[in-house]
Design a protein around this motif. Sequence first.
Motif, PDB file in Angstrom:
ATOM      1  N   GLN A  51     -49.034  16.200  48.465  1.00 38.75           N
ATOM      2  CA  GLN A  51     -49.362  17.301  47.558  1.00 38.75           C
ATOM      3  C   GLN A  51     -48.318  17.327  46.445  1.00 38.75           C
ATOM      4  O   GLN A  51     -47.129  17.153  46.710  1.00 38.75           O
ATOM      5  CB  GLN A  51     -49.387  18.629  48.302  1.00 38.75           C
ATOM      6  N   PHE A  52     -48.810  17.566  45.217  1.00 44.74           N
ATOM      7  CA  PHE A  52     -47.945  17.475  44.049  1.00 44.74           C
ATOM      8  C   PHE A  52     -48.092  18.690  43.147  1.00 44.74           C
ATOM      9  O   PHE A  52     -49.178  19.237  43.003  1.00 44.74           O
ATOM     10  CB  PHE A  52     -48.307  16.241  43.201  1.00 44.74           C
ATOM     11  N   GLU A  53     -46.984  19.059  42.505  1.00 42.11           N
ATOM     12  CA  GLU A  53     -47.017  19.903  41.317  1.00 42.11           C
ATOM     13  C   GLU A  53     -47.002  18.909  40.169  1.00 42.11           C
ATOM     14  O   GLU A  53     -46.179  17.988  40.166  1.00 42.11           O
ATOM     15  CB  GLU A  53     -45.811  20.826  41.246  1.00 42.11           C
ATOM     16  N   VAL A  54     -47.909  19.083  39.212  1.00 45.83           N
ATOM     17  CA  VAL A  54     -48.047  18.077  38.167  1.00 45.83           C
ATOM     18  C   VAL A  54     -47.973  18.690  36.778  1.00 45.83           C
ATOM     19  O   VAL A  54     -48.174  19.889  36.596  1.00 45.83           O
ATOM     20  CB  VAL A  54     -49.374  17.283  38.304  1.00 45.83           C
ATOM     21  N   THR A  55     -47.700  17.824  35.814  1.00 43.29           N
ATOM     22  CA  THR A  55     -47.783  18.157  34.403  1.00 43.29           C
ATOM     23  C   THR A  55     -48.845  17.250  33.809  1.00 43.29           C
ATOM     24  O   THR A  55     -48.813  16.035  34.027  1.00 43.29           O
ATOM     25  CB  THR A  55     -46.431  17.906  33.697  1.00 43.29           C
ATOM     26  N   CYS A  56     -49.778  17.841  33.093  1.00 36.01           N
ATOM     27  CA  CYS A  56     -50.860  17.080  32.468  1.00 36.01           C
ATOM     28  C   CYS A  56     -50.609  17.029  30.965  1.00 36.01           C
ATOM     29  O   CYS A  56     -50.335  18.051  30.343  1.00 36.01           O
ATOM     30  CB  CYS A  56     -52.213  17.758  32.731  1.00 36.01           C
TER      31      CYS A  56
END
Length: 160
Positions: free
Chosen positions: A53-58
């Motif tokens: 599971q990831f926290e992401v920046t798009c």
Amino acid sequence: MGGSACADTADGGPLVIEEEESVAEDVVTTTAAAPPETPRSEGTVETGETRYQFEVTCQDRGAGDVIVIGVGDDPISGGQVELYLEASFVAPYIGLRLADGTLIEPSLDSQLDLYLQDDVIRASAIRFVRDLNLETGEATEVGFGEFEIHCYSYEREPPS
């Protein structure tokens, strides 16, 4: 307010009971509602039996291309895992770098088909490998997997 009624007066009480009018004050309280907070963009990647599971920046690159960079925890080692996804119609790519430096990516002989709908990027039936030799295509099997990324906001500048 008054009125008349017919009632038994054997108890000696009055036939009509007058009530004092009470004035209710309506107090209206208004508070400025804070704008709804945009949730953090997030994603999951499954490789074989492992789910990350990831926290992401798009980052919106225009013309339907999105770069996604994320950080999560490795459920096996407890170390940090980095995610890099290039959601492109021309050259899509996804890679995971584990804390020990191992790179997990799609096999060269496996097609990576991305689906983008309502700011969600998905792919399934990905044959993930590690130790990929780009010249020969040889690699160690990790297993089949999939991913799903939810981009709730987009950056215009490259992520740091």
